[in-house]
Design a protein around this motif. Structure first.
Motif, short mmCIF file in Angstrom:
data_model
loop_
_atom_site.label_atom_id
_atom_site.label_comp_id
_atom_site.label_asym_id
_atom_site.label_seq_id
_atom_site.Cartn_x
_atom_site.Cartn_y
_atom_site.Cartn_z
N ASP A 189 28.00 4.09 23.29
CA ASP A 189 28.38 5.06 24.27
C ASP A 189 27.18 5.91 24.92
OD1 ASP A 189 31.03 4.35 23.60
OD2 ASP A 189 31.35 6.22 22.39
N GLU A 190 26.20 5.93 24.19
CA GLU A 190 25.08 6.68 24.81
C GLU A 190 23.83 6.18 25.16
OE1 GLU A 190 25.92 10.21 25.08
OE2 GLU A 190 27.73 9.87 24.02
N VAL A 191 23.64 5.19 24.70
CA VAL A 191 22.29 4.54 24.93
C VAL A 191 22.29 3.20 26.22
CG1 VAL A 191 20.47 3.23 24.01
CG2 VAL A 191 21.78 4.36 22.46
N SER A 192 21.44 3.71 27.25
CA SER A 192 21.54 2.87 28.34
C SER A 192 20.38 1.87 28.15
CB SER A 192 21.03 3.68 29.53
OG SER A 192 21.02 2.99 30.60
N CYS A 193 20.81 0.61 28.48
CA CYS A 193 19.66 -0.59 28.22
C CYS A 193 19.89 -1.68 29.57
CB CYS A 193 20.31 -1.56 27.15
SG CYS A 193 20.38 -0.31 25.49
N PRO A 194 19.48 -1.02 30.79
CA PRO A 194 19.37 -1.83 31.71
C PRO A 194 18.80 -3.06 31.84
CG PRO A 194 17.90 0.28 32.05
CD PRO A 194 18.49 0.32 30.72
N SER A 195 19.39 -4.08 32.52
CA SER A 195 18.55 -5.48 32.52
C SER A 195 17.37 -5.36 33.38
CB SER A 195 19.70 -6.50 32.86
OG SER A 195 20.68 -6.86 31.77
N THR A 196 16.66 -6.51 33.18
CA THR A 196 15.46 -6.49 34.04
C THR A 196 15.12 -8.06 34.17
OG1 THR A 196 13.97 -6.33 32.19
CG2 THR A 196 14.49 -4.43 33.16
N MET A 197 14.62 -8.49 35.36
CA MET A 197 14.00 -9.58 35.45
C MET A 197 12.50 -9.36 35.71
SD MET A 197 12.48 -11.67 37.99
CE MET A 197 13.22 -12.78 39.31
N VAL A 198 11.69 -10.00 34.60
CA VAL A 198 10.28 -9.92 34.78
C VAL A 198 9.67 -11.16 35.18
CG1 VAL A 198 10.07 -8.04 33.32
CG2 VAL A 198 9.82 -10.30 32.49
N ASP A 199 8.66 -11.20 36.08
CA ASP A 199 8.14 -12.47 36.36
C ASP A 199 6.52 -12.26 36.71
OD1 ASP A 199 7.49 -14.97 37.21
OD2 ASP A 199 8.83 -15.13 38.65
N ARG A 200 5.51 -12.70 36.01
CA ARG A 200 4.20 -12.88 35.97
C ARG A 200 3.61 -14.00 35.03
NH1 ARG A 200 -0.03 -8.17 37.97
NH2 ARG A 200 -0.73 -9.32 39.71
N ILE A 201 2.86 -14.71 35.84
CA ILE A 201 2.37 -15.95 34.73
C ILE A 201 1.02 -15.45 34.09
CG2 ILE A 201 1.47 -18.31 34.54
CD1 ILE A 201 3.47 -19.12 36.52
N VAL A 202 0.92 -15.08 32.83
CA VAL A 202 -0.14 -14.62 32.26
C VAL A 202 -0.36 -15.22 30.91
CG1 VAL A 202 -1.13 -12.15 31.18
CG2 VAL A 202 0.92 -12.34 32.59
N GLY B 237 1.34 -7.20 24.29
CA GLY B 237 0.60 -8.38 24.46
C GLY B 237 0.07 -8.64 25.90
N ALA B 238 -0.58 -9.45 26.27
CA ALA B 238 -1.06 -9.96 27.64
C ALA B 238 0.00 -9.67 28.58
CB ALA B 238 -1.86 -11.38 27.67
N PHE B 239 1.29 -9.93 28.30
CA PHE B 239 2.06 -10.03 29.69
C PHE B 239 2.44 -8.47 29.98
CE2 PHE B 239 6.17 -9.10 31.32
CZ PHE B 239 6.33 -10.00 32.64
N HIS B 240 2.65 -7.54 28.90
CA HIS B 240 2.81 -6.16 29.27
C HIS B 240 1.70 -5.46 29.87
CE1 HIS B 240 3.81 -1.88 28.83
NE2 HIS B 240 2.63 -1.75 28.44
N ARG B 241 0.31 -6.25 29.51
CA ARG B 241 -0.72 -5.34 30.25
C ARG B 241 -0.92 -5.85 31.61
NH1 ARG B 241 -5.62 -5.96 27.27
NH2 ARG B 241 -5.11 -7.50 25.78
N SER C 165 1.83 -2.46 18.57
CA SER C 165 1.86 -3.72 18.03
C SER C 165 2.70 -3.77 16.65
CB SER C 165 0.48 -4.44 17.83
OG SER C 165 -0.49 -4.35 18.77
N LEU C 166 3.74 -4.60 16.74
CA LEU C 166 4.78 -4.54 15.58
C LEU C 166 3.94 -5.28 14.47
CD1 LEU C 166 8.00 -4.81 17.04
CD2 LEU C 166 6.91 -2.90 16.45
N ARG C 167 3.09 -6.18 14.67
CA ARG C 167 2.34 -7.07 13.65
C ARG C 167 0.89 -6.88 13.52
NH1 ARG C 167 6.80 -7.84 12.28
NH2 ARG C 167 8.31 -9.28 13.28
N SER C 168 0.10 -7.52 14.45
CA SER C 168 -1.53 -7.64 14.24
C SER C 168 -2.22 -6.44 14.96
CB SER C 168 -1.63 -8.96 14.97
OG SER C 168 -2.76 -8.79 15.78
N PRO C 169 -3.33 -5.90 14.30
CA PRO C 169 -4.09 -5.07 14.79
C PRO C 169 -4.76 -5.42 15.82
CG PRO C 169 -4.83 -5.82 12.69
CD PRO C 169 -3.78 -6.65 12.96
N ASP C 170 -5.10 -6.70 16.25
CA ASP C 170 -6.00 -7.20 17.34
C ASP C 170 -6.12 -6.18 18.75
OD1 ASP C 170 -5.88 -9.18 15.32
OD2 ASP C 170 -5.39 -10.68 16.83
N THR C 171 -4.95 -5.78 19.33
CA THR C 171 -5.05 -5.33 20.36
C THR C 171 -5.71 -3.97 20.02
OG1 THR C 171 -3.05 -6.51 21.11
CG2 THR C 171 -3.80 -4.81 22.55
#
Ligand code: CS2
Length: 495
Positions: free
Chosen positions: A217-230, A37-41, A64-70
């Motif tokens: 045991d094996e999968v690393s999932c670091p936490s993140t704080m993301v911030d930008r208004i989009v 989506g727009a946020f990632h971009r 995109s998990l759903r729509s083909p728009d992007t």
């Protein structure tokens, strides 16, 4: 406008437009991103674009998990798109090249799983919004009756959900002896890394307990704080940007100058040197995440519901009403800040001050309606966690209660002038039924909505210190509308 933005036309761009300074053909895929989506971009893809000249192994394949728009917009542009940074001072344009390819997951399940399982892919990141995790928002655990979860458990090789894709790709890697990728969630969930890990582990366990242990045991999932208004891109943005480029861009993204990314440094397969593009790597993201979810997103949702009800189209329009600005400043200073426990080097006062200015950015047309979406998934981490912390201290929650009440008024689907509100929420049908059953009574509406444990948990519905102020605020909103309520509220709770 005839020519389209793309590899072949990059050289035609005006000099003022920044563009990739690396050879895109030399870039290999290191990241698969789910939810393009727009946020990632406007966020992660920019941090990646910044490092590709030094390290070309981190190109992004985005799905995109759903729509083909992007896909439809970016494929003819070879994945290129414009990032517009706007403020009262003007607009700066930059073409981003880090997205190599877009995949529409439902049409290309095996293609996507193939890239995810490729040993060169070392990070799978996500921005699938709160509802994309198929979890119960009040507890942060997998919703085992979620239709996509039920589907993916029956059809593991043809998944639909983000967790379903991740697990199937991990399973394939495990069979082939390839180490797991790091799962990097970039959504506004509380303890987002820990939440995604809990959801994935439980989901895997439902397939097979040994697989559950492997994920734990094996999968690393670091936490993140993301911030930008989009805000969502408008047709006016498309037209204005295409005119400046002299080329047409079917889907530019528009954002503010501010950007922040705080990440836990747990990437067993390696990661890009994102610190060089301004990301902060820390041992524990949680304090930053609380600060952001409670100050920014809590204020945003409060402004969205109250502002929409008051007839304001955007956040900036709402903030231009002095009573709303004072309410938000009071919410942040008096009710949220005392619940935060920040590291010594984090400057909350500066963050709050910057937030007020960011909300007022006149160049961003961020619609209250857009932020109002999916409230059932957002309320717990944006307002209710703060409420719980305040109640533990027996501290007042008047402004928080007004935010919750405004959500209740909003989800009735009827505005203050009797017009229809287009309520978008995975629980919209139940919210609507509850409102219909309440038949215009604020008391019945409050008690019907409070009974939704997946939002309010088991504690808040029975706590009069919460239900009292929420009920009082809702009655006021019904009696005199949002605008007058906010004006009077600000006077009444002034410290
Ligand atoms: C907003 C967020 O739409 C929303 O719910 O509150 O998308 C917000 O703009 C971002 O989290 C800012 O970092």
């Amino acid at each position: 406008m005839s020519k389209r933005l793309g590899e072949a036309t990059l050289a035609d761009l005006p000099d003022a437009v920044v563009r990739p300074r690396y050879d895109r053909r030399a870039v290999t895929t290191g990241i698969v991103h789910l939810g393009v989506g727009a946020f990632h971009r406007a966020h992660q893809a920019v941090y990646v674009d910044d490092v590709l000249a030094q390290d070309p192994h981190w190109g992004i394949v985005a799905a995109s998990l759903r729509s083909p728009d992007t896909y439809d917009a970016l494929e003819p542009q070879n994945g290129l798109y414009t990032l517009s940074i706007r403020s009262g001072e003007g607009e700066a344009l930059r073409v981003i090249g880090s997205i190599q390819r877009v995949i529409v997951a439902p049409q290309a399940v095996d293609d996507l799983l193939g890239v995810m399982a490729d040993p060169r892919t070392r990070i799978v990141s996500l921005t699938v919004t709160e509802k994309g995790y198929c979890h119960d928002p009040a507890t942060g655990t997998l919703n085992e009756t979620h239709p996509d979860v039920v589907h993916d458990l029956r059809n593991p090789h043809q998944p639909r959900s983000a967790p379903g894709f991740i697990l199937e790709a991990l399973r394939r890697r495990r069979m082939a002896g390839i180490a797991p990728f790091t799962v990097l969630t970039c959504d506004n969930l509380p303890s987002n890394g820990r939440t995604v890990k809990r959801v994935l582990t439980r989901f895997a366990e439902l397939f097979d307990p040994a697989f559950g242990r492997f994920v734990a045991d094996e999968v690393s999932c670091p936490s993140t704080m993301v911030d930008r208004i989009v805000p969502a891109t408008t047709d006016e943005d498309r037209q204005r940007i295409s005119e400046t480029l002299g080329l047409s861009d079917a889907w530019p993204v528009v954002t503010e100058p501010f950007t922040q990314w705080v990440v836990e440094d747990r990437f067993p397969q390696g990661r890009p040197a994102w610190e060089k593009s301004g990301a902060q790597f820390v041992a524990d993201v949680e304090p930053y995440e609380h600060m952001k979810l409670r100050l920014l997103n809590g204020s945003h949702s409060t402004l969205a519901y109250l502002g929409y009800l008051a007839g304001y189209e955007t956040v900036a329009d709402t903030m231009a009403d002095g009573a709303f600005e004072r309410l938000i400043a009071g919410l942040m200073n008096e009710e949220v800040t005392p619940t935060l426990h920040m590291p010594a080097d984090a400057d909350i006062t500066a963050y709050r001050r910057a937030l007020i200015e960011r909300f007022k950015n006149p160049a961003l047309r961020h619609r209250t309606w857009q932020i109002a979406m999916d409230g059932s998934q957002k309320l717990p981490q944006r307002l209710l966690g703060t409420v719980r912390d305040r109640l533990r201290e027996n501290a007042p929650i008047d402004r928080l209660a007004l935010g919750v009440a405004a959500w209740m008024r909003y989800v009735t689907g009827v505005d203050e002038r009797g017009g229809v509100i287009d309520v978008r929420d995975p629980m919209a049908a139940r919210l609507r039924e509850t409102a219909d059953r309440a038949g215009g009574s604020p008391e019945r509406l409050a008690s019907g909505l409070l009974a939704m444990r997946e939002i309010f948990g088991d504690d808040l519905p029975g706590d009069p210190r919460f239900t009292g102020p929420v009920g009082a605020a809702l009655a006021r909103l019904y009696a005199q509308g949002a605008k007058r309520t906010v004006a009077e509220w600000v006077e009444a709770v002034r410290p």
